[in-house]
Scaffold this active site. Structure first.
Site, mmCIF file in Angstrom:
data_model
loop_
_atom_site.group_PDB
_atom_site.id
_atom_site.type_symbol
_atom_site.label_atom_id
_atom_site.label_comp_id
_atom_site.label_asym_id
_atom_site.label_seq_id
_atom_site.Cartn_x
_atom_site.Cartn_y
_atom_site.Cartn_z
ATOM 1 N N ASP A 75 35.714 43.536 38.695
ATOM 2 C CA ASP A 75 36.460 43.628 39.944
ATOM 3 C C ASP A 75 36.464 42.259 40.637
ATOM 4 O O ASP A 75 35.451 41.559 40.648
ATOM 5 C CB ASP A 75 35.722 44.656 40.819
ATOM 6 N N GLU A 132 28.555 31.999 33.199
ATOM 7 C CA GLU A 132 27.261 32.690 33.048
ATOM 8 C C GLU A 132 27.468 34.151 32.663
ATOM 9 O O GLU A 132 26.758 34.687 31.803
ATOM 10 C CB GLU A 132 26.487 32.658 34.373
HETATM 11 C C1 GLC Z 1 39.702 45.718 43.466
HETATM 12 C C2 GLC Z 1 39.904 47.139 43.031
HETATM 13 C C3 GLC Z 1 40.304 47.933 44.234
HETATM 14 C C4 GLC Z 1 39.182 47.869 45.244
HETATM 15 C C5 GLC Z 1 38.831 46.427 45.586
HETATM 16 C C6 GLC Z 1 37.528 46.342 46.304
HETATM 17 O O1 GLC Z 1 40.857 45.121 43.918
HETATM 18 O O2 GLC Z 1 40.819 47.209 41.991
HETATM 19 O O3 GLC Z 1 40.585 49.262 43.914
HETATM 20 O O4 GLC Z 1 39.549 48.542 46.411
HETATM 21 O O5 GLC Z 1 38.694 45.633 44.440
HETATM 22 O O6 GLC Z 1 36.482 46.643 45.428
#
Ligand code: GLC
Length: 534
Positions: free
Chosen positions: A200, A251
């Site tokens: 993410d 890393e």
């Molecule tokens: C990313 C995810 C999204 C989430 C955001 C915060 O963009 O795909 O769904 O709300 O990160 O974690």
């Protein structure tokens, strides 16, 4: 040397909350996913990417993790995960976890500890800063979900940074112990046997340690995109997207590549021009996606041509190609300009399977689903809560999978689902489409199977030949095979001048709808031509 398995693989994204509910609480779970593995196998992906499954207070539905070492009880817990992994292994489908390590939930023990502010006891595991003299936040950084990216906490008399919700405090990757703990999360799951990760906001691990303001994008350079969303009025170079972020990704990659045949790709949520810094053959992550196609609503040849021309100068980048996920309006709704039809769905799926990259296909895309309807009292996504009805947030892309047309809740659950099943989706349920040879589902199954036999479409390089108003043409190139791909991305007939007709041997792939004539090729609306260069 053979290419790694993930190069050009098809990865099917499952948003488990909305896939299949096995225990009847209205929320999809891992036993539900497991019960649908016949369906997943028949689709034929190489891997499944599971959106987050860890315990979470679900302020952002799993993207706010309170325990990285476990599986949420509502998902079925660790035993359900082990059973799913074993079954997937047995079927030769790889499993990719979604790890959210740029921030945690405010309910994570690490944050509780950090709140105490005691020296050496996780006091620096989050990004804490003093208020300005007037009590205001330390700088101008804005939250992606609205308002300042800082919240004051009286316990420490400081502000903490959160790029998203207030309940998603940013983990401080500048703190060596915090960074080590985050990397240990990856090791834990790699040892359990997962095949890789989707990371993410992989552009956001580091923040500027001097906490400098993001500079404004000058008003005369702002497009509708910038004005639509306040954080986009800033150049996002100090809250995220730092050049040093690359070293962190190095890393991460070293940890992942310490295990055989694992894959890590990232979400790069803004500053798409930096993908070449953060993804590469020998640096950064192995692959990643930007929002270039995910934000697009035009489905115009120019969009695709521009992106691959940009990547041409960055040959070290193997991209992920994706049109749809849990964060954006569904493909046929976005590309269709209000009109949704199967011809568009089939065209987009064929293009997705033909462009250079590792394919990320989102659950429901194979059914040609458009956005699900959401009424105001059904909104669950915090983004929808903020802006409804101006924006309905992300729920329309997250409504449950329709399995059986005539079953309650289209077979997703026996109880009222956490988001409603759209009646139009029920009409397009998997069981209906399975019985129809012309369905989008059967089309997608055949497409994925056929693609395996066309190596240039899987791992070939790409060369853009033409991007007119209607037509996108490109070659996919391997030393042993070059495939010409010509798409009419419009609802009107089109023509394309074939360079040397005699040197191309057509084959069947995708929707067809082409003939010889005019300057070489005629293409029906949303038609596509494929030919092997001889
Ligand atoms: C990313 C995810 C999204 C989430 C955001 C915060 O963009 O795909 O769904 O709300 O990160 O974690």
């Amino acid at each position: 040397m053979t290419a790694p398995w993930w190069k050009g693989a098809v990865v099917y994204q499952i948003y488990p909350r909305s896939f299949c509910d096995a225990d009847g609480d209205g929320i999809g779970d891992l036993p539900g996913v497991r019960s649908k593995l016949d369906y997943v196998s028949a689709l034929g992906p190489d891997a499944v990417w599971l959106s987050p499954i860890h315990p979470s207070p679900n302020k952002d539905f799993g993207y706010d993790v309170s325990d990285y070492g476990d599986v949420a009880a509502e998902m079925g817990g660790m035993a359900a995960f082990d059973a799913l992994l074993a079954d997937m292994r047995g079927r030769g489908i790889r499993l990719i976890l979604d790890e959210v390590l740029a921030h945690t939930s405010e309910r994570h023990d690490w944050f509780a500890e950090s709140l105490k502010g005691e020296e050496g006891r996780k006091n620096d595991w989050y990004v804490w800063a003093d208020p300005k003299d007037d009590g205001g936040p330390p700088n101008n950084w804005l939250s992606v979900f609205g308002g300042p990216a800082w919240s004051y906490h009286p316990a420490r008399r400081k502000y903490y940074f959160h790029k998203f919700l207030k309940s998603q405090p940013k983990l401080n990757w500048r703190d060596p112990a915090a960074r080590a703990a985050a990397l240990d999360v990856l090791r834990f799951w790699l040892k359990k046997g997962v095949d890789g990760f989707r990371l993410d906001v992989a552009n956001s691990f580091l923040h500027d340690d001097k906490l400098r303001d993001n500079p404004p994008i000058p008003p005369n350079l702002r497009s509708a995109h910038h004005w639509a969303h306040a954080p986009n009025m800033q150049k996002r170079i100090h809250d995220s997207n730092l050049p040093e972020n690359r070293k962190v990704l190095d890393e991460v990659r070293a940890v992942v590549e310490g295990f055989d045949e694992r894959f890590v790709f990232g979400e790069f949520s803004e500053e798409p021009g930096l993908i070449g810094e953060f993804v590469g053959q020998t640096h950064g992550l192995q692959s990643g996606y930007t929002f270039t196609f995910l934000d697009d609503r035009s489905y115009s040849p120019a969009i695709f041509a521009a992106y691959y021309r940009f990547l041409k100068d960055r040959p070290h980048v193997w991209p992920c190609v994706t049109f749809s996920n849990h964060d954006v309006a569904r493909t046929v709704s976005r590309f269709g300009g209000g009109k949704q039809d199967d011809a568009l769905a089939k065209s987009a799926l064929t293009l997705l399977m033909s462009l250079k990259g590792t394919v990320l296909m989102y659950q429901g895309e194979e059914l040609g689903l458009g956005n699900g309807a959401i009424a105001q009292d059904e909104v669950r996504d915090p983004v929808g809560e903020l802006y409804f009805p101006y924006s309905k947030g992300r729920d329309p892309a997250r409504t449950p999978m329709p399995w059986v047309r005539d079953a309650a809740h289209a077979g997703f659950s026996t109880a009222k689902p956490w988001l409603p099943v759209d009646a139009r989706h029920a009409e397009r349920a998997a069981n209906v489409q399975e019985g129809d040879p012309d369905s989008v589902l059967n089309f997608t199954r055949a497409l994925i199977a056929a693609r395996r036999g066309i190596p240039a479409l899987v791992t070939g390089d790409i060369e853009i030949l033409e991007a007119s108003e209607q037509v996108l043409a490109f070659n996919r190139i391997l030393p042993e095979q070059t495939v010409l791909c010509v798409f009419n991305l419009s609802r009107e007939p089109a023509t394309f001048a074939l360079p040397r007709m005699s040197s191309v041997s057509p084959f069947e792939f995708g929707p067809g709808g082409w003939g010889f004539g005019g300057p070489g090729l005629t293409l029906k609306p949303f038609g596509a031509f494929f030919g092997q260069q001889i």
